[in-house]
Write an enzyme that holds these catalytic residues in place. Structure first.
Site, short mmCIF file in Angstrom:
data_model
loop_
_atom_site.label_atom_id
_atom_site.label_comp_id
_atom_site.label_asym_id
_atom_site.label_seq_id
_atom_site.Cartn_x
_atom_site.Cartn_y
_atom_site.Cartn_z
N HIS A 27 6.61 4.63 12.54
CA HIS A 27 6.60 4.46 10.89
C HIS A 27 7.36 5.80 10.60
CE1 HIS A 27 3.83 4.03 7.24
NE2 HIS A 27 4.73 5.23 7.02
N CYS A 52 4.86 9.57 -0.11
CA CYS A 52 3.98 10.35 -0.04
C CYS A 52 3.42 11.29 -0.98
CB CYS A 52 3.87 11.03 1.40
SG CYS A 52 1.87 11.58 1.81
N ARG A 60 0.84 -1.10 -0.02
CA ARG A 60 0.09 -0.02 -0.05
C ARG A 60 0.76 1.34 -0.16
NH1 ARG A 60 -0.80 4.96 2.60
NH2 ARG A 60 -0.39 3.61 4.69
N ASP A 61 1.55 1.63 1.08
CA ASP A 61 2.43 2.84 1.12
C ASP A 61 3.73 2.79 0.26
OD1 ASP A 61 2.97 5.24 2.20
OD2 ASP A 61 3.76 4.59 4.12
N ASN A 93 9.65 4.60 2.76
CA ASN A 93 9.84 3.93 4.13
C ASN A 93 10.85 3.31 4.27
OD1 ASN A 93 6.84 4.30 5.40
ND2 ASN A 93 6.62 3.60 3.23
N HIS A 103 10.14 7.19 7.70
CA HIS A 103 10.76 7.39 6.47
C HIS A 103 11.99 7.52 6.32
CE1 HIS A 103 6.83 7.43 3.79
NE2 HIS A 103 6.53 7.34 4.94
#
Length: 380
Positions: free
Chosen positions: A286, A319, A90-91, A328, A288
């Site tokens: 989370h 993002c 997803r991300d 990430n 990056h």
């Protein structure tokens, strides 16, 4: 007289266990509080396993080590030491410019599962106009097939009740959902087109509906250190948003350093404030890796007893609403570091590196994982 059997049992337990528990336990607790590198929870758990202690003693050990009730109950669990939430499908893919076929996304999730990833964020039910890579999330879920007993926890991101309705159509495949907010007003406006207060109105409807369908809800808070629009974010502001997420009914909140500008110093200040409001056992990191600080920042989280880490295979991601934000932190790099600390994740590092290599070949890009590239180079 009626109490005598219990007293004899208790005396037997202390005679058998006390000498081999308290001395090493005292040393471990003292060491872990002084070093701050590996949380005392892990040290105590390893001592329990190595000494063959029984679960009947966990309350004593938990109180002695001043662990929370949640951590004490996990001391005798067979689960991995650290929970890795794989967000690559997803991300990791949402910011890719080229179109990626549904088949490749399904294969990626299956491969990650085979590599040992037990928590996977598989997609997002968002407006395809703004995030076109997630337009086929429903088809991805339909095509997921796992062997009996090997199904990972599957999560999907939903921004509103419409997204939730779409997710519920795949309730047989989805185990939980995630909502996403921000600690920054500027980022909230650009990411979900509303203020922070307005976003919580939306979240309330989503969480209430999810509860009716017995769907656990995980929360994301973006821009917990710095925002590309508002600049530095006050830790007190982050704590307030996280606390509101928990009050809504989220079982866990992931703290997102969205643009990757956090350092161990700024992350520690933020976590000190958040920990005063929410237990570490309900938080996730989370990070990056835009400025190469992700692993260092995760280590600060471990020092604060945060045992859940979001990561993306091959360091995929970014993002669409945070200019300059790179991917990430790579799952391979996180697992390599944790292996070095003696902390288990359940993930096979070599297999994970191979998964990262395959998806990067499909995407026509280089893996961002240093550990992954080094492992694959050794095989050549």
């Amino acid at each position: 007289l009626l109490m005598m059997p219990s007293l004899f049992t208790l005396a037997s337990f202390f005679k058998t266990n006390l000498s081999r528990v308290c001395n090493p336990l005292t040393a471990l607790v003292s060491h872990s509080q002084g070093s701050g590198i590996t949380p005392r929870y892990f040290l105590i758990r390893k001592m329990i396993r190595s000494h063959g202690l029984k679960s009947t003693s966990f309350r004593l050990l938990g109180r002695f080590a001043k662990l929370s009730a949640c951590d004490s109950s996990r001391l005798f669990s067979s689960s991995p030491d650290v929970k890795i939430v794989e967000v690559g499908p997803r991300d990791g893919l949402q910011n890719e410019k080229g179109q990626i076929s549904t088949k490749y996304k399904v294969d990626l999730i299956h491969d990650l599962c085979k590599a040992g990833c037990s928590f996977i964020e598989a997609g997002a039910f968002v407006n395809p106009k703004w995030v076109p890579q997630m337009a086929d999330s429903g088809d991805v879920l339909k095509n997921l097939q796992f062997e009996h007993g090997a199904k990972p926890t599957i999560s999907c991101l939903v921004p509103n009740t419409k997204g939730l309705e779409q997710a519920i159509e795949h309730r047989d495949k989805i185990d939980e959902i995630a909502i996403f907010g921000s600690a920054s007003e500027g980022f909230s406006q650009r990411n979900i087109a509303c203020s922070i207060d307005e976003s919580f109105g939306r979240f309330r409807a989503v969480v209430d509906a999810a509860k009716r369908h017995e769907l656990p809800v995980r929360g994301y808070v973006s821009a917990v250190v710095e925002c590309p629009y508002d600049g530095a974010i006050e830790p007190t502001q982050v704590a307030k948003v996280v606390e509101r997420m928990m009050e809504l009914g989220c079982y866990e909140v992931s703290l997102g350093d969205t643009v990757g500008r956090g350092t161990p110093g700024t992350i520690k200040k933020m976590l000190d404030e958040v920990n005063a409001a929410v237990p570490s056992s309900q938080l996730a990191m989370h990070c990056h890796d835009t400025y190469g600080q992700a692993l260092a920042n995760i280590l600060v989280g471990l020092e604060k007893d945060i045992f859940t880490i979001d990561s993306s295979v091959a360091g995929l991601g970014g993002c669409p609403y945070a200019k300059g934000a790179s991917g990430n932190v790579a799952t391979e790099d996180v697992v390599y570091m944790l292996n070095g600390l003696g902390l288990s994740t359940g993930i096979d590092l070599q297999q994970c590196a191979e998964v990262g290599d395959r998806i990067c070949t499909i995407l026509g890009k280089e893996s961002q994982s240093k550990a992954g590239k080094a492992l694959l180079a050794q095989k050549q």
